[in-house]
Design a protein around this motif. Sequence first.
Motif, PDB file in Angstrom:
ATOM      1  N   THR A   1       8.198  10.752   0.064  1.00 52.39           N
ATOM      2  CA  THR A   1       9.370  10.253  -0.655  1.00 52.39           C
ATOM      3  C   THR A   1       9.737   8.827  -0.260  1.00 52.39           C
ATOM      4  N   PHE A   2       9.574   8.501   1.004  1.00 56.82           N
ATOM      5  CA  PHE A   2       9.837   7.136   1.479  1.00 56.82           C
ATOM      6  C   PHE A   2       8.938   6.839   2.667  1.00 56.82           C
ATOM      7  N   MET A   3       8.541   5.588   2.772  1.00 58.01           N
ATOM      8  CA  MET A   3       7.813   5.122   3.945  1.00 58.01           C
ATOM      9  C   MET A   3       8.063   3.630   4.092  1.00 58.01           C
ATOM     10  N   GLY A   4       8.367   3.209   5.293  1.00 53.04           N
ATOM     11  CA  GLY A   4       8.608   1.787   5.521  1.00 53.04           C
ATOM     12  C   GLY A   4       8.263   1.383   6.940  1.00 53.04           C
ATOM     13  N   THR A   5       7.870   0.140   7.083  1.00 55.56           N
ATOM     14  CA  THR A   5       7.541  -0.433   8.389  1.00 55.56           C
ATOM     15  C   THR A   5       8.381  -1.676   8.609  1.00 55.56           C
ATOM     16  N   ASP A   6       8.894  -1.827   9.804  1.00 60.28           N
ATOM     17  CA  ASP A   6       9.585  -3.064  10.171  1.00 60.28           C
ATOM     18  C   ASP A   6       8.637  -4.236   9.908  1.00 60.28           C
ATOM     19  N   PRO A   7       9.053  -5.222   9.110  1.00 63.04           N
ATOM     20  CA  PRO A   7       8.154  -6.335   8.787  1.00 63.04           C
ATOM     21  C   PRO A   7       7.556  -7.030  10.008  1.00 63.04           C
ATOM     22  N   ASP A   8       8.248  -6.990  11.136  1.00 63.85           N
ATOM     23  CA  ASP A   8       7.725  -7.627  12.344  1.00 63.85           C
ATOM     24  C   ASP A   8       6.552  -6.862  12.957  1.00 63.85           C
ATOM     25  N   TYR A   9       6.312  -5.638  12.470  1.00 69.13           N
ATOM     26  CA  TYR A   9       5.261  -4.800  13.053  1.00 69.13           C
ATOM     27  C   TYR A   9       4.224  -4.373  12.013  1.00 69.13           C
ATOM     28  N   GLU A  10       4.149  -5.069  10.906  1.00 68.35           N
ATOM     29  CA  GLU A  10       3.192  -4.710   9.860  1.00 68.35           C
ATOM     30  C   GLU A  10       1.752  -4.986  10.305  1.00 68.35           C
ATOM     31  N   ARG A  11       0.819  -4.343   9.614  1.00 67.70           N
ATOM     32  CA  ARG A  11      -0.625  -4.526   9.810  1.00 67.70           C
ATOM     33  C   ARG A  11      -1.093  -4.120  11.215  1.00 67.70           C
ATOM     34  N   ARG A  12      -0.452  -3.088  11.746  1.00 68.29           N
ATOM     35  CA  ARG A  12      -0.903  -2.525  13.011  1.00 68.29           C
ATOM     36  C   ARG A  12      -1.358  -1.074  12.851  1.00 68.29           C
ATOM     37  N   GLY A  13      -1.341  -0.578  11.608  1.00 72.34           N
ATOM     38  CA  GLY A  13      -1.835   0.768  11.360  1.00 72.34           C
ATOM     39  C   GLY A  13      -0.786   1.852  11.303  1.00 72.34           C
ATOM     40  N   ALA A  14       0.494   1.486  11.378  1.00 75.95           N
ATOM     41  CA  ALA A  14       1.548   2.502  11.386  1.00 75.95           C
ATOM     42  C   ALA A  14       1.558   3.311  10.093  1.00 75.95           C
ATOM     43  N   ALA A  15       1.495   2.632   8.960  1.00 73.54           N
ATOM     44  CA  ALA A  15       1.534   3.334   7.674  1.00 73.54           C
ATOM     45  C   ALA A  15       0.352   4.288   7.520  1.00 73.54           C
ATOM     46  N   THR A  16      -0.815   3.855   7.922  1.00 76.01           N
ATOM     47  CA  THR A  16      -2.001   4.711   7.823  1.00 76.01           C
ATOM     48  C   THR A  16      -1.824   5.984   8.645  1.00 76.01           C
ATOM     49  N   MET A  17      -1.277   5.866   9.837  1.00 73.53           N
ATOM     50  CA  MET A  17      -1.058   7.036  10.687  1.00 73.53           C
ATOM     51  C   MET A  17      -0.138   8.039  10.000  1.00 73.53           C
TER      52      MET A  17
END
Length: 220
Positions: A141-157
């Motif tokens: 329903t929702f997913m978000g990452t702090d822009p300062d921590y993007e492209r570290r694989g959090a969303a994929t996990m």
Amino acid sequence: MMPLTLVAAEPADAARIAEIHMSAFGSNEMLLAQFPTPAVRDALEKCIELKALADINDSKTTVLVIRDSGSEAPVDRAELRRGKAIAFAKWAHPVSIDEDYIEPHWIWPAGTNLKLLRDWANKTEEAQRRAVGDSPCYRLTFMGTDPDYERRGAATMMVRWGMNQCRKEGIPAYLESTLEASSFYKKLGFVDVEKISLRYDVENSKMWKIYEEICFVYNK
């Protein structure tokens, strides 16, 4: 680079989830149209916090957070809980049509464009019915990452957590994605099934815009 850890969110994470949500989606065109003034958007952050708290306590929702321990050395469980939350995801669990379940309600701030909110909600509900029908599914329903921590694989996990649940239970996953994020889901194996769009009037203007998202299904 500090290690990231995927854990279930705790009630104390609700305010941080709301902060990440607004950082990640604060420039989204639909959000800006539904919550049209800075004052309304400030109030929205508290509403998101309350909804996150309700979802964390809901038996049919898993709220995930990614924590950055802030240290490359191994940490114990207590230290992990103190790690900074840098991303979140909400996975709604499968619900069969004969289950007596009501999802925790949103409470919207004064000044919300409720008509536009309902119009978009109707679009997404209709799209989900066309994609998966009445079949129970996991729904991101929702997913978000702090822009300062993007492209570290959090969303994929966080997405892979839901994919693993689907494989274990033999049921699909469904989500709606912004156009910008669509390639991310395709790379993970989701299939785009429909583009949904809504034309809406720009508040205090004679202009109009069209907002679009893409519906995806994962079926393994």
